[in-house]
Write a protein that holds these residues in place. Structure first.
Motif, PDB file in Angstrom:
ATOM      1  N   PRO A   1       0.485  -0.867   0.137  1.00 37.39           N
ATOM      2  CA  PRO A   1      -0.228  -0.067  -0.036  1.00 37.39           C
ATOM      3  C   PRO A   1       1.151   1.531  -0.114  1.00 37.39           C
ATOM      4  O   PRO A   1       0.518   2.610  -0.183  1.00 37.39           O
ATOM      5  N   LEU A   2       1.829   1.635   0.200  1.00 36.61           N
ATOM      6  CA  LEU A   2       2.751   2.562   1.006  1.00 36.61           C
ATOM      7  C   LEU A   2       3.513   2.978  -0.601  1.00 36.61           C
ATOM      8  O   LEU A   2       3.988   3.786  -0.970  1.00 36.61           O
ATOM      9  N   LEU A   3       3.759   1.701  -1.517  1.00 43.50           N
ATOM     10  CA  LEU A   3       4.142   2.106  -2.673  1.00 43.50           C
ATOM     11  C   LEU A   3       2.871   2.876  -3.139  1.00 43.50           C
ATOM     12  O   LEU A   3       3.272   3.614  -5.178  1.00 43.50           O
ATOM     13  N   LEU A   4       1.713   3.214  -3.302  1.00 44.04           N
ATOM     14  CA  LEU A   4       0.697   3.645  -4.282  1.00 44.04           C
ATOM     15  C   LEU A   4       1.328   5.366  -3.863  1.00 44.04           C
ATOM     16  O   LEU A   4       0.475   5.752  -4.078  1.00 44.04           O
ATOM     17  N   LEU A   5       1.651   5.481  -2.686  1.00 42.30           N
ATOM     18  CA  LEU A   5       1.913   6.952  -2.044  1.00 42.30           C
ATOM     19  C   LEU A   5       2.871   8.068  -3.214  1.00 42.30           C
ATOM     20  O   LEU A   5       1.806   8.703  -4.206  1.00 42.30           O
ATOM     21  N   LYS A  19      -7.699   7.510 -14.829  1.00 37.18           N
ATOM     22  CA  LYS A  19      -8.497   7.886 -12.949  1.00 37.18           C
ATOM     23  C   LYS A  19      -9.484   6.441 -12.700  1.00 37.18           C
ATOM     24  O   LYS A  19      -9.315   5.721 -12.072  1.00 37.18           O
ATOM     25  N   LYS A  20     -10.291   6.623 -13.673  1.00 35.54           N
ATOM     26  CA  LYS A  20     -11.151   5.250 -13.664  1.00 35.54           C
ATOM     27  C   LYS A  20     -10.648   3.752 -13.770  1.00 35.54           C
ATOM     28  O   LYS A  20     -10.882   3.218 -13.553  1.00 35.54           O
ATOM     29  N   ILE A  21      -9.654   4.167 -14.986  1.00 32.31           N
ATOM     30  CA  ILE A  21      -8.234   2.343 -14.722  1.00 32.31           C
ATOM     31  C   ILE A  21      -7.814   2.432 -13.673  1.00 32.31           C
ATOM     32  O   ILE A  21      -8.684   1.441 -13.266  1.00 32.31           O
ATOM     33  N   PHE A  22      -7.635   3.348 -13.391  1.00 31.12           N
ATOM     34  CA  PHE A  22      -6.820   2.712 -11.432  1.00 31.12           C
ATOM     35  C   PHE A  22      -7.844   2.350 -10.991  1.00 31.12           C
ATOM     36  O   PHE A  22      -7.802   0.864  -9.849  1.00 31.12           O
ATOM     37  N   PHE A  23      -8.556   3.035 -10.069  1.00 32.70           N
ATOM     38  CA  PHE A  23      -9.212   3.279  -9.392  1.00 32.70           C
ATOM     39  C   PHE A  23     -10.301   1.901  -9.642  1.00 32.70           C
ATOM     40  O   PHE A  23     -10.284   0.801  -8.810  1.00 32.70           O
ATOM     41  N   SER A  24     -10.696   0.829 -10.363  1.00 33.92           N
ATOM     42  CA  SER A  24     -11.470  -0.500 -11.177  1.00 33.92           C
ATOM     43  C   SER A  24      -9.658  -1.121 -10.909  1.00 33.92           C
ATOM     44  O   SER A  24     -10.507  -1.912 -10.332  1.00 33.92           O
ATOM     45  N   VAL A  25      -8.678  -0.904 -11.082  1.00 32.28           N
ATOM     46  CA  VAL A  25      -7.468  -1.697 -11.023  1.00 32.28           C
ATOM     47  C   VAL A  25      -7.413  -1.967  -9.966  1.00 32.28           C
ATOM     48  O   VAL A  25      -7.005  -3.440  -8.941  1.00 32.28           O
ATOM     49  N   ALA A  26      -7.945  -0.851  -8.731  1.00 37.65           N
ATOM     50  CA  ALA A  26      -7.445  -0.887  -7.357  1.00 37.65           C
ATOM     51  C   ALA A  26      -8.798  -1.409  -6.525  1.00 37.65           C
ATOM     52  O   ALA A  26      -8.326  -1.965  -5.372  1.00 37.65           O
ATOM     53  N   ILE A  27      -9.797  -1.756  -6.710  1.00 36.16           N
ATOM     54  CA  ILE A  27     -10.988  -2.198  -6.528  1.00 36.16           C
ATOM     55  C   ILE A  27     -10.405  -3.855  -7.029  1.00 36.16           C
ATOM     56  O   ILE A  27     -10.957  -4.679  -5.527  1.00 36.16           O
ATOM     57  N   GLY A  29      -8.000  -5.274  -6.910  1.00 38.49           N
ATOM     58  CA  GLY A  29      -7.049  -6.168  -5.879  1.00 38.49           C
ATOM     59  C   GLY A  29      -7.803  -6.240  -5.168  1.00 38.49           C
ATOM     60  O   GLY A  29      -6.967  -7.339  -4.111  1.00 38.49           O
ATOM     61  N   CYS A  30      -7.648  -5.327  -4.664  1.00 39.40           N
ATOM     62  CA  CYS A  30      -8.735  -4.807  -2.566  1.00 39.40           C
ATOM     63  C   CYS A  30      -9.284  -6.560  -2.955  1.00 39.40           C
ATOM     64  O   CYS A  30      -9.115  -7.090  -1.780  1.00 39.40           O
ATOM     65  N   LEU A  31     -10.186  -6.483  -3.740  1.00 38.52           N
ATOM     66  CA  LEU A  31     -11.565  -7.469  -3.621  1.00 38.52           C
ATOM     67  C   LEU A  31     -10.809  -8.621  -3.326  1.00 38.52           C
ATOM     68  O   LEU A  31     -10.876  -9.816  -2.696  1.00 38.52           O
ATOM     69  N   ILE A  32      -9.667  -9.192  -4.527  1.00 39.72           N
ATOM     70  CA  ILE A  32      -9.066 -10.158  -4.436  1.00 39.72           C
ATOM     71  C   ILE A  32      -7.605 -10.215  -3.515  1.00 39.72           C
ATOM     72  O   ILE A  32      -7.982 -11.606  -2.782  1.00 39.72           O
ATOM     73  N   GLN A  33      -7.757  -9.132  -2.725  1.00 39.22           N
ATOM     74  CA  GLN A  33      -6.427  -9.004  -1.225  1.00 39.22           C
ATOM     75  C   GLN A  33      -7.756  -9.754  -0.227  1.00 39.22           C
ATOM     76  O   GLN A  33      -6.737 -10.320   0.708  1.00 39.22           O
ATOM     77  N   SER A  73      -7.383 -22.579  -7.816  1.00 44.54           N
ATOM     78  CA  SER A  73      -6.992 -20.856  -8.073  1.00 44.54           C
ATOM     79  C   SER A  73      -6.939 -20.661  -7.049  1.00 44.54           C
ATOM     80  O   SER A  73      -8.303 -20.957  -6.474  1.00 44.54           O
ATOM     81  N   PRO A  74      -6.414 -20.212  -5.730  1.00 43.09           N
ATOM     82  CA  PRO A  74      -6.587 -19.444  -4.319  1.00 43.09           C
ATOM     83  C   PRO A  74      -7.792 -18.313  -4.584  1.00 43.09           C
ATOM     84  O   PRO A  74      -8.418 -18.684  -3.740  1.00 43.09           O
ATOM     85  N   VAL A  75      -7.577 -17.865  -5.650  1.00 41.70           N
ATOM     86  CA  VAL A  75      -8.860 -16.344  -5.300  1.00 41.70           C
ATOM     87  C   VAL A  75      -9.879 -16.637  -5.274  1.00 41.70           C
ATOM     88  O   VAL A  75     -10.361 -16.256  -4.940  1.00 41.70           O
ATOM     89  N   VAL A  76     -10.140 -17.397  -6.138  1.00 43.39           N
ATOM     90  CA  VAL A  76     -11.970 -18.910  -6.334  1.00 43.39           C
ATOM     91  C   VAL A  76     -11.499 -19.492  -5.363  1.00 43.39           C
ATOM     92  O   VAL A  76     -12.742 -18.754  -4.797  1.00 43.39           O
TER      93      VAL A  76
END
Length: 166
Positions: A1-5, A19-27, A29-33, A73-76
């Motif tokens: 997370p600190l690398l996002l600063l 910005k939309k692409i960034f937020f989509s990828v961030a969301i 990523g958070c869901l996967i995590q 897959s561990p994600v699924v």
């Protein structure tokens, strides 16, 4: 997370598409995590039959299912277990674990016959407290306290950031 600063400094210069692409990828990523954080990896390996280990660490087919077969897959798998376990918890059907003095040399202080219950746990500190018999009311009070303190400090941080930017 600190690398996002560092990205935050350049974020204001991006156009709305990026910005939309960034937020989509961030969301995403958070869901996967969240799935990975909420389910203990060892419980998932037990669920798919890869633990206890049948192969040695040096074997090229060690953990083949979890690493190379998309159906495992561990994600699924973590999300499937999370939805199942969360539903069980909402119904009040969460495991009750009894720590034991035996098997002290083992990583899990739980009797072998109780370890299958780990497949139905959520991997958060407060849920393990619940599994070992801590009162729900005490846990709710602790979580409420943490939420209030987080809200207060978040508000203070937000106000400080706004005052520095003005």
């Amino acid at each position: 997370p600190l690398l996002l600063l560092p990205i935050a400094f350049y974020f204001t210069t991006l156009n709305s598409l990026f910005k939309k692409i960034f937020f989509s990828v961030a969301i995403i990523g958070c869901l996967i995590q969240f799935g990975g954080v909420a389910i203990y990896a060892g419980a998932y390996l037990r669920e798919i039959g890869e633990y206890p280990y049948q192969r040695h660490f040096d074997d090229p087919e060690f953990l083949t299912k979890a690493h190379f077969i998309p159906n495992y897959s561990p994600v699924v798998g973590h999300w499937k277990m999370l939805t199942r376990n969360f539903g069980e918890h909402l119904d009040g059907n969460y495991p009750k674990l009894k720590p034991t003095e035996q098997d002290q040399d083992k990583r899990l202080p739980i009797a072998k016959e109780e370890r299958s219950k780990l497949l139905h746990t959520l991997d958060f500190w407060f849920t393990y407290a619940l599994y070992t018999g801590v009162s729900k009311n005490i846990l709710i009070a602790a979580l409420a306290f943490i939420a209030i303190v987080t809200l207060i400090f978040g508000t203070l941080l937000y106000r400080t950031a706004n005052s520095l930017s003005n």
